[in-house]
Design a protein around this motif. Structure first.
Motif, PDB file in Angstrom:
ATOM      1  N   ASP A 176       9.493  35.984  -6.180  1.00 42.52           N
ATOM      2  CA  ASP A 176       8.687  37.114  -6.409  1.00 42.52           C
ATOM      3  C   ASP A 176       8.233  37.558  -5.078  1.00 42.52           C
ATOM      4  O   ASP A 176       8.410  38.856  -4.459  1.00 42.52           O
ATOM      5  N   THR A 180       9.392  41.220  -2.912  1.00 39.38           N
ATOM      6  CA  THR A 180       8.380  42.064  -2.499  1.00 39.38           C
ATOM      7  C   THR A 180       8.633  42.284  -1.209  1.00 39.38           C
ATOM      8  O   THR A 180       8.674  43.727  -0.925  1.00 39.38           O
ATOM      9  N   ARG A 183      11.529  44.657  -0.405  1.00 38.04           N
ATOM     10  CA  ARG A 183      11.591  45.752  -0.886  1.00 38.04           C
ATOM     11  C   ARG A 183      10.709  46.640  -0.039  1.00 38.04           C
ATOM     12  O   ARG A 183      11.061  47.908   0.308  1.00 38.04           O
TER      13      ARG A 183
END
Ligand code: ZN
Length: 197
Positions: A176, A180, A183
């Motif tokens: 995760d 993140t 992105r």
């Protein structure tokens, strides 16, 4: 900056084109063939074994692959591997999964659109895939091993699905932070490599 060099870009996670449904290709034209060549060149430059058109920003149902034969020479090859492995690199127009078979298997995947991040993905071990070749031949054939895995991954891209959408909660939690960060960065820069012409 890129003078005398050719610039190649792969869209990375966070780019909206990766979440869109790609349009079917209605007619195979010389432009389709040219696009497939360009995609193969991009796939090789980024050391991939598959690339879908949305990954270079084109929301069309075109995939290229270059899947190696299984290292274990004793494995029984599927009809798809017998037919297709010696045709690599291969372009598939409007490919779709007709059916799946075998058990669900977990295998580590990566993606040029998710650079540097790898995770275990569970998928059916065999698939029957239908596609049109660049020579306008309709092919429907059963594939196993890495070829089946690669085709499922690439066909997912045509439906706006990236492998990180298919993780177990534990795997999703594990990556995760990295995802993140990717992105957030991806909004500013896509994944670029340059090569001398
Ligand atoms: Zn991918």
């Amino acid at each position: 900056m890129f003078k005398g060099k050719k610039k190649y870009t792969v869209r990375t996670s966070g780019d909206p084109v990766l979440t869109q449904e790609a349009a079917p290709i209605l007619t195979i034209t010389p432009e389709t063939v040219e696009l497939a060549k360009q995609m193969v060149e991009t796939m090789y430059l980024f050391d991939g074994i598959g690339l879908a058109a949305p990954q270079i920003g084109l929301s069309q149902q075109l995939v290229v692959i270059d899947v190696p034969a299984p290292e274990d020479k004793d494995v029984v090859l599927s009809p798809g591997e017998e037919l297709l492995l010696h045709q690599m690199p291969l372009a598939l127009v409007n490919p779709r999964i007709v059916s799946t078979a075998g058990k669900m298997v977990s295998r580590e995947e990566g993606c040029l659109s998710v650079p540097g991040i790898y995770a275990e993905v569970v998928r059916p071990e065999r698939v029957v895939v239908h596609f049109t070749s660049l020579a306008n031949q309709e092919i429907e054939i059963e594939c196993d091993h890495l070829l089946a895995r690669c085709l499922q991954h690439e066909i997912d891209h045509l439906h706006g699905v990236v492998f990180t959408d298919r993780l177990s909660p534990a795997e999703a939690a594990r990556i995760d932070g990295e995802l993140t960060k990717l992105r957030a960065d991806g909004k500013r820069v896509n994944y670029i490599r340059v090569k001398k012409k």
